[in-house]
Design a protein around this motif. Structure first.
Motif, PDB file in Angstrom:
ATOM      1  N   ALA A  12       0.792  -1.238   0.000  1.00 19.70           N
ATOM      2  CA  ALA A  12       0.000   0.000   0.000  1.00 19.70           C
ATOM      3  C   ALA A  12       0.825   1.290   0.000  1.00 19.70           C
ATOM      4  O   ALA A  12       0.274   2.371  -0.041  1.00 19.70           O
ATOM      5  CB  ALA A  12      -0.940  -0.011   1.192  1.00 19.70           C
ATOM      6  N   VAL A  38      -1.714   7.424  11.506  1.00 14.13           N
ATOM      7  CA  VAL A  38      -2.607   6.281  11.279  1.00 14.13           C
ATOM      8  C   VAL A  38      -2.203   5.618   9.961  1.00 14.13           C
ATOM      9  O   VAL A  38      -2.326   6.228   8.893  1.00 14.13           O
ATOM     10  CB  VAL A  38      -4.083   6.741  11.212  1.00 14.13           C
ATOM     11  CG1 VAL A  38      -4.986   5.564  10.834  1.00 14.13           C
ATOM     12  CG2 VAL A  38      -4.519   7.337  12.537  1.00 14.13           C
ATOM     13  N   THR A  42       4.946   1.439   5.011  1.00 17.21           N
ATOM     14  CA  THR A  42       6.395   1.314   4.766  1.00 17.21           C
ATOM     15  C   THR A  42       7.226   2.117   5.770  1.00 17.21           C
ATOM     16  O   THR A  42       8.442   1.936   5.845  1.00 17.21           O
ATOM     17  CB  THR A  42       6.783   1.834   3.367  1.00 17.21           C
ATOM     18  OG1 THR A  42       6.545   3.246   3.321  1.00 17.21           O
ATOM     19  CG2 THR A  42       6.022   1.141   2.267  1.00 17.21           C
ATOM     20  N   GLY A  43       6.584   3.050   6.474  1.00 17.05           N
ATOM     21  CA  GLY A  43       7.324   3.894   7.422  1.00 17.05           C
ATOM     22  C   GLY A  43       7.930   5.131   6.783  1.00 17.05           C
ATOM     23  O   GLY A  43       8.652   5.885   7.449  1.00 17.05           O
ATOM     24  N   LEU A  59       0.610   4.077  14.250  1.00 19.66           N
ATOM     25  CA  LEU A  59      -0.303   2.935  14.302  1.00 19.66           C
ATOM     26  C   LEU A  59      -0.369   2.252  12.938  1.00 19.66           C
ATOM     27  O   LEU A  59      -0.386   2.937  11.900  1.00 19.66           O
ATOM     28  CB  LEU A  59      -1.711   3.416  14.653  1.00 19.66           C
ATOM     29  CG  LEU A  59      -2.103   3.586  16.111  1.00 19.66           C
ATOM     30  CD1 LEU A  59      -1.132   4.474  16.852  1.00 19.66           C
ATOM     31  CD2 LEU A  59      -3.508   4.154  16.194  1.00 19.66           C
ATOM     32  N   GLU A  60      -0.421   0.936  12.963  1.00 18.81           N
ATOM     33  CA  GLU A  60      -0.635   0.172  11.724  1.00 18.81           C
ATOM     34  C   GLU A  60      -1.444  -1.064  12.098  1.00 18.81           C
ATOM     35  O   GLU A  60      -1.097  -1.782  13.024  1.00 18.81           O
ATOM     36  CB  GLU A  60       0.705  -0.189  11.077  1.00 18.81           C
ATOM     37  CG  GLU A  60       0.626  -1.113   9.874  1.00 18.81           C
ATOM     38  CD  GLU A  60      -0.317  -0.645   8.753  1.00 18.81           C
ATOM     39  OE1 GLU A  60      -0.087   0.413   8.169  1.00 18.81           O
ATOM     40  OE2 GLU A  60      -1.318  -1.361   8.494  1.00 18.81           O
TER      41      GLU A  60
HETATM   42  C1  SAM Z   1      -1.805   4.031   1.845  1.00 17.42           C
HETATM   43  S1  SAM Z   1      -1.104   3.131   3.158  1.00 17.42           S
HETATM   44  C2  SAM Z   1      -0.114   4.369   3.968  1.00 17.42           C
HETATM   45  C3  SAM Z   1       1.210   4.553   3.307  1.00 17.42           C
HETATM   46  C4  SAM Z   1       2.260   5.144   4.246  1.00 17.42           C
HETATM   47  N1  SAM Z   1       2.033   6.548   4.523  1.00 17.42           N
HETATM   48  C5  SAM Z   1       3.644   4.935   3.630  1.00 17.42           C
HETATM   49  O1  SAM Z   1       4.304   5.928   3.250  1.00 17.42           O
HETATM   50  O2  SAM Z   1       4.042   3.776   3.490  1.00 17.42           O
HETATM   51  C6  SAM Z   1      -2.430   2.945   4.307  1.00 17.42           C
HETATM   52  C7  SAM Z   1      -2.098   2.058   5.499  1.00 17.42           C
HETATM   53  O3  SAM Z   1      -3.005   2.368   6.538  1.00 17.42           O
HETATM   54  C8  SAM Z   1      -3.356   1.188   7.228  1.00 17.42           C
HETATM   55  N2  SAM Z   1      -4.631   1.531   7.909  1.00 17.42           N
HETATM   56  C9  SAM Z   1      -5.813   1.857   7.322  1.00 17.42           C
HETATM   57  N3  SAM Z   1      -6.712   2.244   8.255  1.00 17.42           N
HETATM   58  C10 SAM Z   1      -6.078   2.127   9.464  1.00 17.42           C
HETATM   59  C11 SAM Z   1      -6.486   2.365  10.809  1.00 17.42           C
HETATM   60  N4  SAM Z   1      -7.724   2.811  11.120  1.00 17.42           N
HETATM   61  N5  SAM Z   1      -5.590   2.151  11.819  1.00 17.42           N
HETATM   62  C12 SAM Z   1      -4.340   1.699  11.535  1.00 17.42           C
HETATM   63  N6  SAM Z   1      -3.902   1.457  10.288  1.00 17.42           N
HETATM   64  C13 SAM Z   1      -4.757   1.675   9.250  1.00 17.42           C
HETATM   65  C14 SAM Z   1      -3.399   0.116   6.149  1.00 17.42           C
HETATM   66  O4  SAM Z   1      -3.195  -1.168   6.695  1.00 17.42           O
HETATM   67  C15 SAM Z   1      -2.247   0.570   5.231  1.00 17.42           C
HETATM   68  O5  SAM Z   1      -1.048  -0.080   5.568  1.00 17.42           O
END
Ligand code: SAM
Length: 189
Positions: A12, A38, A42-43, A59-60
């Motif tokens: 993602a 939230v 990848t961090g 959070l993840e």
């Molecule tokens: C588009 S990705 C974020 C990409 C991140 N900013 C990066 O640079 O790698 C969205 C992530 O949010 C997590 N996610 C979605 N809703 C969430 C929630 N309510 N609490 C924790 N994690 C959530 C999903 O599992 C996914 O890994």
């Protein structure tokens, strides 16, 4: 600005560097800030935030992706000020965050309610899906949180037959505001 290295991948992410640059300007992180995130995935955002904010709570919800975050944090020698939590927000969100980035949209209305309840100063939410972007914009407005909506379309050049052509990334909608939200050009956001 130090480079972010992401040797470990996740389906993602990551949030692209150009989008992160604007995101960081909007979040305006400093050493006294507690930053909450939230969806660390990848961090990529977690690493950038940890280099600027005093404290980070990330959070993840996905167990595999939280391991990816952990490994990429280590690869960038980010330690100490990051509390990484396997949780689905709003569960696990701290009560004393100054800034919040919503990178994953599950339960975003409840996440915004929690942000209002705890008085989060600056909030940014990134959305790629059109319908979610519209509904989330309304959710920000209904809670008096919205200062700006920014839409990005980044294209990256590559060499083609001795010239330059482009590959386009998906558009990103960035909702910007917070409990002290101000109009688009009227404040520090
Ligand atoms: C588009 S990705 C974020 C990409 C991140 N900013 C990066 O640079 O790698 C969205 C992530 O949010 C997590 N996610 C979605 N809703 C969430 C929630 N309510 N609490 C924790 N994690 C959530 C999903 O599992 C996914 O890994």
């Amino acid at each position: 600005m130090a480079h972010v290295s992401l040797p470990h991948d996740a389906k993602a992410g990551p949030t692209k560097p150009e989008v992160r640059a604007v995101l960081l300007r909007k979040l305006d992180l400093g050493p006294t800030d507690h930053f909450a995130e939230v969806g660390s995935c990848t961090g990529a955002v977690t690493i950038e935030a940890a280099r600027r904010a005093g404290r980070v709570t990330a959070l993840e919800r996905n167990a595999e992706r939280i391991e990816t975050t952990r490994k990429n944090l280590a690869a960038n020698e980010v330690t100490g000020n990051v509390d990484l939590r396997e949780a689905e927000a709003p569960e696990g969100l701290p009560d004393d965050a100054d800034t919040l980035f919503i990178g994953g949209s599950r339960n975003y209305e409840a996440v915004l309610d929690k942000a209002v309840e705890t008085g989060v100063d600056r909030i940014v939410m990134n959305v790629s899906r059109l319908e979610v972007a519209g509904a989330a914009t309304e959710a920000f407005r209904e809670r008096d949180l919205l200062a700006d909506v920014v839409q990005f379309q980044v294209s990256r050049g590559y060499e083609l037959a001795g010239a330059t052509s482009f590959n386009a990334d998906n558009p990103v909608y960035m909702l910007v505001g917070g409990t002290g939200a101000v109009a688009a050009d009227g404040g520090p956001r």
